[in-house]
Design an enzyme around this catalytic site. Structure first.
Site: not given
Length: 246
Positions: A96, A186, A216
């Site tokens: 991320s 996600d 995610h």
């Protein structure tokens, strides 16, 4: 609210002559990448996973007190830490937000390759602010404090978006191999972001892997074993020159 650090400053698994830097997510910690780190260590790689400044506490305000540039400094300091130990060839990966800094390292630092997992590498919709507020509510109950956190979060995310835009614009400058992983479920990053990002890597080899069952935090999702296998395959294909690693 608890102010003190809940975690040590980093995970460090010294193993072989090849070093890998792993960077965690926004609101996360190196626990995001602990299992990946252990797998890579078991295959003979040295792994370093630092804790971004402001993270690892039970106070969301500690994260909001920092600027995106501070986390870039954390990234460069982590690379310096490894180089000072004699690791001259390093691969960098991030989950991320950590993936943004991994891409910045591929642009600006002398690393041999790396990648990003479920990372906002293209200007697509996200639910990061809503997710941060859910995170904050685990630790903050006073309404006025939550309102302060909401305002500070919007300000910080604006700064992160500005910082991200510069990184996104320079993806085409990357000349070392790139690995991109995206989870099909996600809920923070629009999954198709990965394909928009992949088109930016015009001067290097870019591998894109899709994991339909994962959310995610792909590093701990139901596709984790396949994900780890793919990361290892990519790492093993990098142009390591062991003679330059002490």
């Amino acid at each position: 609210m608890e102010q003190s650090k809940q975690f040590p400053e980093a995970l460090f698994f010294p193993k072989g002559s090849k070093a890998i830097l792993l960077l965690h997510a926004y609101t996360g910690s190196y626990n995001d990448v602990r299992m990946l780190a252990r797998m890579l260590e078991s295959k003979g790689y040295t792994v370093y996973a630092p804790l971004f400044t402001g993270h690892g506490t039970k106070n969301p305000a500690d994260i909001l007190a920092e600027h995106p540039s501070t986390w870039w400094e954390d990234t460069t300091q982590a690379l310096t830490f490894l180089r000072n130990l004699g690791y001259q060839q390093i691969a960098v990966f991030g989950l991320s937000m950590g993936g943004l800094y991994a891409m910045a390292a591929l642009q600006e630092e002398n690393v041999i390759g790396g990648g990003a997992f479920c990372s906002p590498l293209a200007p697509m919709p996200t639910t990061i602010h809503a997710n941060f507020m859910l995170y904050a509510r685990h630790y903050v109950t006073e309404v006025h404090h939550l309102e302060e956190i909401k305002a500070a979060s919007l300000k910080q995310l604006s700064a992160i978006e500005h910082y991200s835009a510069r990184i996104q614009q320079q993806l085409a400058d990357i000349r070392v191999p790139v690995f991109l992983a995206q989870a099909g479920n996600d809920q923070l990053i629009t999954p198709s972001t990965v394909y928009h990002a992949a088109q930016k890597f015009t001067q290097t080899r870019c591998s894109v892997q899709w994991y339909p069952k994962s959310g995610h935090v792909i590093t701990v999702g139901p596709d984790r074993k396949e994900f780890e296998k793919d990361v290892l395959h990519f790492v093993e294909g990098l142009s390591w020159n062991e003679e330059n690693n002490e």
